[in-house]
Design an enzyme around this catalytic site. Structure first.
Site, PDB file in Angstrom:
ATOM      1  N   ASP A  50     -14.574  -0.763  10.287  1.00  0.00           N
ATOM      2  CA  ASP A  50     -14.947  -0.674   8.877  1.00  0.00           C
ATOM      3  C   ASP A  50     -15.046  -2.075   8.274  1.00  0.00           C
ATOM      4  OD1 ASP A  50     -15.667   0.432   6.484  1.00  0.00           O
ATOM      5  OD2 ASP A  50     -13.713   1.309   6.018  1.00  0.00           O
ATOM      6  N   LYS A  70       0.860  -1.185   0.000  1.00  0.00           N
ATOM      7  CA  LYS A  70       0.000   0.000   0.000  1.00  0.00           C
ATOM      8  C   LYS A  70       0.894   1.231   0.000  1.00  0.00           C
ATOM      9  CE  LYS A  70      -3.536  -2.203   2.934  1.00  0.00           C
ATOM     10  NZ  LYS A  70      -4.706  -2.256   2.073  1.00  0.00           N
TER      11      LYS A  70
END
Length: 613
Positions: A475, A383
């Protein structure tokens, strides 16, 4: 009694009453044994112990720490300590600092190998509906002070003192052991400190001071660090047969394929056996509970008793003895080795020069995600964090704790590259990508009931582990789960939403906020807890059973907030039977405290899964 390790009269605070008052503090006679800490009534005049009032099994303890006294505490409540287990903190008040230190030290020694030791704890009391240390109003909220791997703690430095160099760690003597283990997988050393593992060979464990990497010696006398999830204790032969996947999924139609699984009764085991006996062409699963005699011996068939489960399995590999077939093949769904916590012992800061970028996988809220290689041979996902999207300093400190989290249903964090900008987060790579895309495009048009429930079970077990470590995801959704080459599901990006620097994301009114996965207490009051993750898990189940449809697809965010708060719930998907839908609805109860835990959900999903077979 001779088996009592410690016993003393302490003050105990009631765990049941919401308000604290002098009536909630009572003297109890505490007794520590090898198995539990128990407390009793006692006769102060005669100095005798009376009836048992309660106890905590040592194997359930997740942390033992001191507690800072409340303001204006009376002298008898100055030396408090807490025993944290499944039901919350047990608060105990010693009469002296020496007595408190003695009990904390002994308890820590006795629980240091427990599986579910937490990473963070609350140094102050839970009182009158909030934590006095961090002011969080959810009792299950993750702790605010970090523990080190010795079950002590190190404080996170305040931002005001950010430039101050932290003190070096206190030297500790490593735990010296002499346990023999057997390698389940080959392991190639990644650093000069690592030790090579060869499958089925035995090794001697020398130290277990790191929870993920143990120091070992091979038969040639060479020493180094090995990933602890690549080995099993040699004396515990049960591990060879003990798996958690469904037999019907992995048996590959082999008659006599078997595995030993956890029973729905805690501490018990069941043998699941696949057979084509009786003229069946497709075959079926039979389940046999392993029973115990009054003398403590194990049996599947009466009159065939054994001292250990491996001895029992060995016998039935040669004799059916009343079962539909003998146990012919050990079913294995672990041909590929599991992920390690880090890319090698002590590897935390990864040199970007050793990373090769191969292709772009997609773009997330933090930036671009790419597939690549570490040292030219190990698959990784990278990432690339776009500047301004994340509170980087806070995340980097937290990531050191997150890297120690290891579970087969969590995407493993391998390390970070922080010496340049943008920073990189390096994780395990899963070849089948995002679960949401997999549901919409990767599955067959007619997935089986077992396939769908297996996915739900994988997520529940990964989340149960996070729950045990007092981590809140915030989330959880199909888009934040990944699928490996075997079709197993792993949860990713747990806890990252805390570091988002985006007003649209952090406000429930914004379009980026996960409104469709959020319970009323989050939508209305922004109260996150493990119970809000439970709600999101129910929505994730709905995503699985609709093969990736958007929850409340005809409503906008404002309408969802209004109608969910008024009691609207998602409909039962066509692919979900009543039992599966009841699991979903149990996650969507109005009162957060009435929702199940992930541990309870995992057991419920497992039971429904075995019924399908």
């Amino acid at each position: 009694m001779s088996d009592n390790i410690l016993e003393e009269i302490f003050i105990k605070r009631s765990q049941q009453k919401k308000k604290t008052s002098p009536l909630n503090y009572k003297e109890r006679w505490f007794v520590l044994t090898q198995d539990k800490i128990a407390y009793y009534d006692f006769d102060s005049d005669k100095g005798k112990r009376k009836g048992l009032r309660g106890s905590v099994d040592l194997e359930k303890i997740r942390c033992v720490e001191s507690v800072q006294p409340e303001p204006n505490s009376p002298p008898e409540r100055m030396y408090a300590f807490q025993v944290i287990y499944d039901e919350g903190p047990l608060y105990i008040f010693a009469k002296t600092e020496d007595a408190r230190a003695q009990w904390i030290k002994k308890l820590k020694e006795m629980v240091r190998f427990n599986k579910d030791l937490i990473q963070k704890y609350h140094p102050c009391f839970w009182a009158d509906g909030l934590w006095l240390c961090c002011k969080q109003e959810v009792k299950q909220a993750m702790g605010c002070k970090v523990l080190d791997n010795k079950n002590g703690f190190t404080s996170k430095p305040s931002r005001r003192w950010g430039s101050r160099k932290p003190l070096p760690p206190t030297p500790t003597e490593p735990l010296i052991l002499c346990m023999t283990v057997m390698a389940e997988y080959d392991y190639t050393p990644m650093t000069p400190q690592d030790l090579e593992l060869r499958k089925d060979e035995e090794y001697t464990i020398l130290e277990m001071s790191d929870q993920n990497w143990w120091k070992a010696r091979d038969k040639y006398g060479k020493e180094g660090y090995i990933p602890c999830n690549y080995v099993v204790e040699a004396a515990n032969g049960l591990e060879r047969f003990h798996l958690r996947k469904c037999l019907c999924v992995v048996s590959q139609n082999k008659d006599g394929g078997f595995l030993v699984r956890d029973s729905s009764k805690a501490g018990k085991y069941t043998v699941s056996l696949f057979s084509k006996g009786g003229g069946e062409t497709s075959g079926s699963c039979r389940h046999y509970n392993i029973c115990t005699t009054t003398q403590g011996q194990f049996y599947l068939a009466e009159k065939h008793n054994f001292g250990t489960i491996p001895e029992l399995i060995n016998y039935h590999q040669h004799n059916a003895a009343g079962m539909v077939s003998r146990l012919k093949y050990i079913v294995s769904n672990r041909a590929r080795p599991p992920s390690t916590a880090g890319l090698g012992y002590g590897v935390w800061e990864i040199d970007p020069r050793y990373l090769t970028f191969i292709k772009e996988l997609g773009t997330g809220q933090f930036g671009v995600v790419k597939y690549g290689k570490w040292q030219g041979q190990h698959d990784v996902a990278i990432k690339m964090i776009k500047e301004g999207s994340m509170s980087e300093d806070d995340f980097i400190e937290e990531a050191k704790i997150m890297m120690k989290l290891r579970h087969e249903n969590l995407v493993q964090l391998y390390g970070v590259c922080t010496k340049q900008r943008p920073i990189y987060i390096v994780t395990e790579f899963l070849s089948n990508g995002c679960l949401l895309t997999y549901l919409r495009e990767g599955l067959t048009q007619h997935p089986t009931a077992v396939q769908l429930l297996e996915m739900c079970k994988d997520v529940s077990e990964g989340m149960a582990y996070l729950e045990s470590q007092q981590y809140i995801h915030r989330d959880l959704a199909a888009r934040n789960c990944l699928v490996d080459g075997n079709g197993s599901i792993k949860v990713t990006d747990f806890g990252l939403s805390r570091y988002v620097l985006d007003d649209e994301y952090t406000s429930s009114a914004g379009s980026k906020f996960p409104v469709r996965w959020s319970p009323p207490e989050v939508l209305l009051y922004c109260k996150f807890s493990s119970k809000s993750d439970i709600w999101a898990y129910g929505v994730l189940l709905w995503e699985v059973y609709t093969l990736g449809r958007l929850p409340y697809e005809r409503l906008n965010n404002t309408e969802i907030v209004d109608q969910v708060s008024r009691g609207l719930r998602l409909f039962r998907p066509q692919l979900a039977n009543e039992k599966v839908y009841s699991i979903m609805t149990s996650c969507w109860l109005e009162k957060a405290d009435e929702r199940p835990t992930f541990q309870e959900l995992a057991m419920t999903v497992q039971d429904v899964l075995y019924e399908l077979q």
